[in-house]
Design a protein around this motif. Structure first.
Motif, PDB file in Angstrom:
ATOM      1  N   PHE A  64       1.069  -1.255  -0.166  1.00 17.41           N
ATOM      2  CA  PHE A  64       0.133   0.314  -0.258  1.00 17.41           C
ATOM      3  C   PHE A  64       0.935   1.147  -0.046  1.00 17.41           C
ATOM      4  O   PHE A  64       0.503   2.623   0.848  1.00 17.41           O
ATOM      5  CB  PHE A  64      -0.316  -0.114   1.331  1.00 17.41           C
ATOM      6  N   GLY A  65       2.307   0.619  -0.361  1.00 14.77           N
ATOM      7  CA  GLY A  65       2.992   2.644  -0.448  1.00 14.77           C
ATOM      8  C   GLY A  65       3.635   3.093   0.986  1.00 14.77           C
ATOM      9  O   GLY A  65       4.614   4.084   0.183  1.00 14.77           O
ATOM     10  N   PHE A  66       3.798   1.695   1.760  1.00 15.16           N
ATOM     11  CA  PHE A  66       4.480   2.474   2.645  1.00 15.16           C
ATOM     12  C   PHE A  66       5.787   1.354   2.537  1.00 15.16           C
ATOM     13  O   PHE A  66       5.536   0.111   1.407  1.00 15.16           O
ATOM     14  CB  PHE A  66       4.020   1.942   4.139  1.00 15.16           C
ATOM     15  N   SER A  67       6.825   2.197   3.488  1.00 15.74           N
ATOM     16  CA  SER A  67       8.156   1.370   3.794  1.00 15.74           C
ATOM     17  C   SER A  67       8.988   2.289   4.995  1.00 15.74           C
ATOM     18  O   SER A  67       8.213   3.461   5.242  1.00 15.74           O
ATOM     19  CB  SER A  67       9.239   2.216   1.997  1.00 15.74           C
ATOM     20  N   VAL A 105      14.408   6.364  12.337  1.00 13.01           N
ATOM     21  CA  VAL A 105      13.205   5.378  11.211  1.00 13.01           C
ATOM     22  C   VAL A 105      12.577   6.602  10.954  1.00 13.01           C
ATOM     23  O   VAL A 105      11.764   6.474  11.365  1.00 13.01           O
ATOM     24  CB  VAL A 105      13.087   4.493  12.936  1.00 13.01           C
ATOM     25  N   SER A 106      12.891   5.990   9.541  1.00  6.36           N
ATOM     26  CA  SER A 106      12.035   7.458   8.848  1.00  6.36           C
ATOM     27  C   SER A 106      10.379   6.390   7.952  1.00  6.36           C
ATOM     28  O   SER A 106      10.668   4.782   8.041  1.00  6.36           O
ATOM     29  CB  SER A 106      12.586   7.546   7.229  1.00  6.36           C
ATOM     30  N   VAL A 107       9.554   6.869   8.266  1.00  2.00           N
ATOM     31  CA  VAL A 107       7.840   6.004   7.842  1.00  2.00           C
ATOM     32  C   VAL A 107       7.235   7.043   6.375  1.00  2.00           C
ATOM     33  O   VAL A 107       7.360   7.994   6.902  1.00  2.00           O
ATOM     34  CB  VAL A 107       6.949   5.698   9.003  1.00  2.00           C
ATOM     35  N   GLN A 108       7.681   6.374   5.423  1.00  2.00           N
ATOM     36  CA  GLN A 108       6.993   6.516   4.151  1.00  2.00           C
ATOM     37  C   GLN A 108       6.376   6.086   3.706  1.00  2.00           C
ATOM     38  O   GLN A 108       5.659   5.251   4.022  1.00  2.00           O
ATOM     39  CB  GLN A 108       8.363   6.952   2.849  1.00  2.00           C
TER      40      GLN A 108
END
Length: 223
Positions: A64-67, A105-108
């Motif tokens: 769903f486009g998350f990383s 911690v990058s949530v994209q």
């Protein structure tokens, strides 16, 4: 300090080595960029100080486009401060820089548009101060030698949150992010050093919940 370093390294190891599930795709990378930080305080004359950050990262792609993209890096932050020494007409300026071992911690989230992927970024982070330096200049006096602050005067541990936007093209990723450091950088409320002008500036800029904050521009190369 040893406990904080162990905590950071252990957390990084768990993030980098833990499986992300059968649906996740991961790749390692290196990161580096420019840091433009200053003192989050309006009552002093201040200007932005340009510094840098560099390290390693690991990107985990999710549905769903998350990383999720944790990193372990060395991050140098700083501020230029200025003011008038109390009971005098002398101007006093002070450059403060601190180097942190930092774990962001990058949530994209963003849609994959085949040729590129724009995304929104939310990045909580923690860090441990490794070194610091303060250069001071008092008007009409010779510059004094750089000062290594006693860590009893500064909070070594940092934590904060970054919000930004980015774009990913092939193996390259660029993120522009504004960062808030929470908590007070200056750990003590009493003037415990002989140089009261420097202590006063430090307390005015960094006590009572004030810290370093500013903008970072980060380039990642993912393999």
């Amino acid at each position: 300090m040893k406990k904080l370093l162990i905590l950071l390294v252990s957390a990084a190891a768990l993030l980098f080595m833990s499986p992300a599930g059968a649906f996740a795709q991961g790749r390692f990378g290196v990161i580096g960029g420019m840091t433009l930080f200053n003192a989050e305080r309006q009552s002093l004359n201040r200007s932005t100080m340009n510094r840098f950050h560099a390290g390693v990262t690991f990107q985990m792609k999710l549905p769903f486009g998350f990383s999720i993209q944790p990193a372990l890096m060395y991050h140098v932050k700083g501020a230029k401060l200025g003011g008038v020494i109390q009971n005098t007409e002398l101007n006093n300026t002070c450059d403060l820089t601190i180097g942190y071992l930092e774990l962001p911690v990058s949530v994209q989230w963003g849609p994959d548009l085949l040729l590129f992927r724009p995304f929104l970024d939310v990045t909580p982070y923690i860090g441990c101060g490794l070194n610091n330096r303060m250069d001071a200049y008092i008007e009409h006096y010779l510059p004094r030698d750089p000062v290594r602050n006693d860590w009893s005067e500064l909070n070594r541990f940092e934590y904060g949150l970054g919000l930004g936007v980015g774009i990913e093209i092939w193996k390259f990723q660029v993120i522009g992010r504004y960062n808030w450091n929470f908590g007070s950088l200056y750990a003590k409320d009493d003037a415990s050093e002989s140089d009261y002008s420097l202590v006063g500036m430090m307390r005015e800029a960094f006590s009572s919940g004030h810290n370093l904050g500013g903008f970072t521009l980060t380039l990642s190369l993912l393999f």
